[in-house]
Write an enzyme that holds these catalytic residues in place. Structure first.
Site, PDB file in Angstrom:
ATOM      1  N   SER A 115       0.855  -1.186   0.000  1.00 49.49           N
ATOM      2  CA  SER A 115       0.000   0.000   0.000  1.00 49.49           C
ATOM      3  C   SER A 115       0.888   1.231   0.000  1.00 49.49           C
ATOM      4  O   SER A 115       2.003   1.199   0.533  1.00 49.49           O
ATOM      5  CB  SER A 115      -0.882   0.010   1.253  1.00 49.49           C
ATOM      6  OG  SER A 115      -1.515   1.267   1.421  1.00 49.49           O
ATOM      7  N   TYR A 131      -1.012  -0.625  10.308  1.00 50.14           N
ATOM      8  CA  TYR A 131      -1.177  -0.942   8.887  1.00 50.14           C
ATOM      9  C   TYR A 131       0.033  -0.460   8.088  1.00 50.14           C
ATOM     10  O   TYR A 131       0.608  -1.203   7.296  1.00 50.14           O
ATOM     11  CB  TYR A 131      -2.460  -0.283   8.372  1.00 50.14           C
ATOM     12  CG  TYR A 131      -2.758  -0.548   6.923  1.00 50.14           C
ATOM     13  CD1 TYR A 131      -3.349  -1.745   6.531  1.00 50.14           C
ATOM     14  CD2 TYR A 131      -2.473   0.402   5.939  1.00 50.14           C
ATOM     15  CE1 TYR A 131      -3.645  -1.996   5.195  1.00 50.14           C
ATOM     16  CE2 TYR A 131      -2.760   0.158   4.606  1.00 50.14           C
ATOM     17  CZ  TYR A 131      -3.347  -1.040   4.244  1.00 50.14           C
ATOM     18  OH  TYR A 131      -3.630  -1.278   2.923  1.00 50.14           O
ATOM     19  N   ALA A 132       0.443   0.788   8.314  1.00 51.20           N
ATOM     20  CA  ALA A 132       1.586   1.349   7.599  1.00 51.20           C
ATOM     21  C   ALA A 132       2.864   0.567   7.902  1.00 51.20           C
ATOM     22  O   ALA A 132       3.667   0.313   7.003  1.00 51.20           O
ATOM     23  CB  ALA A 132       1.762   2.828   7.961  1.00 51.20           C
ATOM     24  N   ALA A 133       3.054   0.168   9.143  1.00 54.33           N
ATOM     25  CA  ALA A 133       4.245  -0.595   9.512  1.00 54.33           C
ATOM     26  C   ALA A 133       4.269  -1.953   8.804  1.00 54.33           C
ATOM     27  O   ALA A 133       5.313  -2.376   8.290  1.00 54.33           O
ATOM     28  CB  ALA A 133       4.307  -0.783  11.027  1.00 54.33           C
ATOM     29  N   LYS A 152       2.767  -2.782   5.976  1.00 59.91           N
ATOM     30  CA  LYS A 152       2.958  -2.587   4.542  1.00 59.91           C
ATOM     31  C   LYS A 152       4.384  -2.128   4.234  1.00 59.91           C
ATOM     32  O   LYS A 152       4.963  -2.506   3.214  1.00 59.91           O
ATOM     33  CB  LYS A 152       1.936  -1.593   3.992  1.00 59.91           C
ATOM     34  CG  LYS A 152       0.499  -2.086   4.101  1.00 59.91           C
ATOM     35  CD  LYS A 152       0.298  -3.416   3.388  1.00 59.91           C
ATOM     36  CE  LYS A 152      -1.146  -3.861   3.413  1.00 59.91           C
ATOM     37  NZ  LYS A 152      -1.385  -5.061   2.618  1.00 59.91           N
TER      38      LYS A 152
END
Length: 114
Positions: free
Chosen positions: A9, A22-24, A26
């Site tokens: 993402s 979520y960012a970690a 991805k």
């Protein structure tokens, strides 16, 4: 030989509000893509990732103001369609991408550039 195409993402590269988990995850997938690309190159296995921005799907259609937000944030004035992400997958799996490995393509309408 072979191809591995990881779906990540754009949040994996730019982060996001209220989404550190979520960012970690991805971002870790993007780092793994680069590592595997180096490790598997000797076997002619190409490893790449796709990190799309917002995509308009049945799941996102019900989110209030989703389309309006896209027009505000995305230079192309809309979020992507699933078919547009699939075409990037098809490219990375094709012979036309035979010299592409360890890369992240981010179809996102210009929302994230870098």
């Amino acid at each position: 030989s072979g191809r591995i195409i990881n779906i990540s993402s754009a949040m994996g590269t730019v982060g996001g509000v209220r989404g550190s988990h979520y960012a970690a995850a991805k971002g870790a997938l993007l780092a793994m893509t680069k590592t595997w690309a180096r490790e598997f190159a000797a076997w002619n296995i190409r490893v790449n990732a796709i990190a799309p921005g917002g995509v308009f799907t049945n799941a996102t259609a019900g989110i209030k103001n989703y389309a309006t937000e896209a027009k505000r944030r995305v230079p192309m004035g809309r979020f992507g369609q699933p078919e547009e992400i699939a075409s990037v997958v098809a490219f990375l799996a094709s012979a036309e991408a035979s010299y592409v490995t360890g890369q992240t393509l981010s179809p996102n309408g210009g929302e994230f550039m870098g």
